[in-house]
Design an enzyme around this catalytic site. Structure first.
Site, short mmCIF file in Angstrom:
data_model
loop_
_atom_site.label_atom_id
_atom_site.label_comp_id
_atom_site.label_asym_id
_atom_site.label_seq_id
_atom_site.Cartn_x
_atom_site.Cartn_y
_atom_site.Cartn_z
N SER A 1 41.93 33.83 42.94
CA SER A 1 41.56 34.81 41.91
C SER A 1 42.75 35.48 41.24
CB SER A 1 40.65 35.88 42.51
OG SER A 1 41.27 36.50 43.62
N ASP B 1 41.15 46.22 40.19
CA ASP B 1 40.05 46.37 41.15
C ASP B 1 40.67 46.42 42.54
OD1 ASP B 1 40.50 43.78 42.09
OD2 ASP B 1 38.84 42.88 41.02
N HIS C 1 42.95 43.12 43.03
CA HIS C 1 43.72 42.44 41.99
C HIS C 1 44.51 43.43 41.13
CE1 HIS C 1 40.13 39.94 42.87
NE2 HIS C 1 41.03 38.98 42.92
#
Length: 365
Positions: A50, A339, A342
């Protein structure tokens, strides 16, 4: 390498970004007299999770997605793309530095587009890792071996249509950059207090280097290798530490063991494959420097280093991403993390500065 005891915040850069919107960052390569790692790459192929996913999970049956607001609020057009940030990822800034287009998500390309594209593709998939079973608890994702398999499929099914001769194809692959950022999710899902950190790192590295060697046999010659982040200092972890906000140093130590083995492993591969080069990126220490001392519960620089921008009020829950109904902070540039898992676009841009201009993060093996 000794871990820094205090951050090195670039106050000038932070001041500039208080005045400028990060979404207007130049789309040309960052200025530098001698291009790091040679440059002049034909394409950028991205393998990862991610941290660098550009939208592959949009097309998979999984709960781990970022194709909704407030993700992408500072990306081109202000629309969510599947990137787990408010804007560009470190893979995007690598492409920008080398004068290449942002690598599109493999799953979002039609067969015609796959046949025509020659500047790179992104195969990264959020929640997945080096071990095949990592991340599958939340649905589909592309493990490292699956991503390498898709790249081989790209060669066999698509590239051979564009490059008519074997020498042309070999030249393209040899002159392309292969960026890898994967492995932290293996710690998220399978590492715990009873795990032997040395044995875990040894097994993980073995499986990782096996796939890197597969890419090398397929024709890859230039690798950009990102080490693993200091997960123990991330919002989803420090929400549960004592005192709250302090890093889990035990977890960071376990990850640093893998990173040390990775650096040594790349040196050994370099000796084995004389025509192959590696650019090693110390993302672990970069993120530690942004945060500052692990014992400091408060932000040690001008950016909030302990709480995410989204959700603006984080309760330390198991969900480590934003939701469609999440309310984000008004100024993402004031946070290291967008978030709980990340970084923000600004943090990613600062990484690019330290890697390519200051050259304190990245080194050629």
């Amino acid at each position: 390498m000794e871990l820094p005891s205090s951050p090195k915040p670039c106050l000038l850069w932070l001041f500039v970004f208080c005045l400028l919107n990060v979404s207007t960052i130049i789309s040309q390569p960052l200025k530098q007299e001698a291009v790091l790692f040679g440059g002049k790459f034909q394409a950028l192929y991205v393998i990862g999770d991610s941290l660098v996913d550009s939208g592959n999970n949009n097309y998979l049956s999984t709960k781990i997605k970022a194709n909704f607001a407030p993700y992408g609020s500072d990306f081109e057009g202000g629309k969510p793309t599947g990137r787990f940030s408010n804007g560009k990822t470190i893979a995007d800034y690598i492409a920008i530095y080398y004068g290449l287009p942002l690598a599109p998500a493999y799953k979002g390309l039609s067969e015609e587009e796959k046949n025509k594209i020659s500047t790179g593709i992104n195969y990264a998939s959020a929640s997945c890792g080096i071990f095949p079973e990592t991340g599958k608890q939340f649905g589909e994702c592309l493990s490292l071996s699956a991503q390498v398999g898709l790249f081989k499929k790209t060669i066999d099914k698509n590239m051979k249509k564009r490059f008519k001769t074997k020498p042309e194809l070999r030249k393209h692959l040899a002159e392309s950059l292969f960026m890898s950022a994967i492995g932290i999710n293996d710690y998220v899902f399978f590492f715990n207090n009873t795990t032997d950190p040395n044995e875990f790192a040894k097994k993980l590295l073995h499986d990782y280097l096996k796939q890197i060697q597969k890419l090398q046999r397929l024709g890859a010659r230039k690798f950009f290798i990102n080490n693993l982040k200091p997960l123990g200092c991330y919002p989803n972890i420090i929400a549960h530490t004592v005192p709250t906000g302090s890093c889990n140093n035990g977890l960071n130590l376990a990850i640093s063991i893998f990173n040390t083995k990775l650096r040594k492993g790349l040196t050994q591969l370099k000796k084995k494959f004389a025509n192959t080069s590696f650019l090693y990126s110390d993302y672990f220490n970069f993120m530690l420097e942004l945060r500052g001392p692990s014992s400091n519960q408060a932000s040690s620089n001008l950016m909030d280093s302990t709480s995410p921008c989204c959700p603006s009020v984080y309760d330390g829950g198991l969900v480590t991403s934003c939701r469609p109904d999440s309310i984000a902070c008004k100024m993402p540039d004031s946070h290291i993390f967008f978030d709980p898992f990340h970084p923000t676009q600004l943090a990613n841009f600062m990484y690019a500065i330290e890697c390519f201009q200051e050259r304190t993060v990245c080194e050629v093996v």
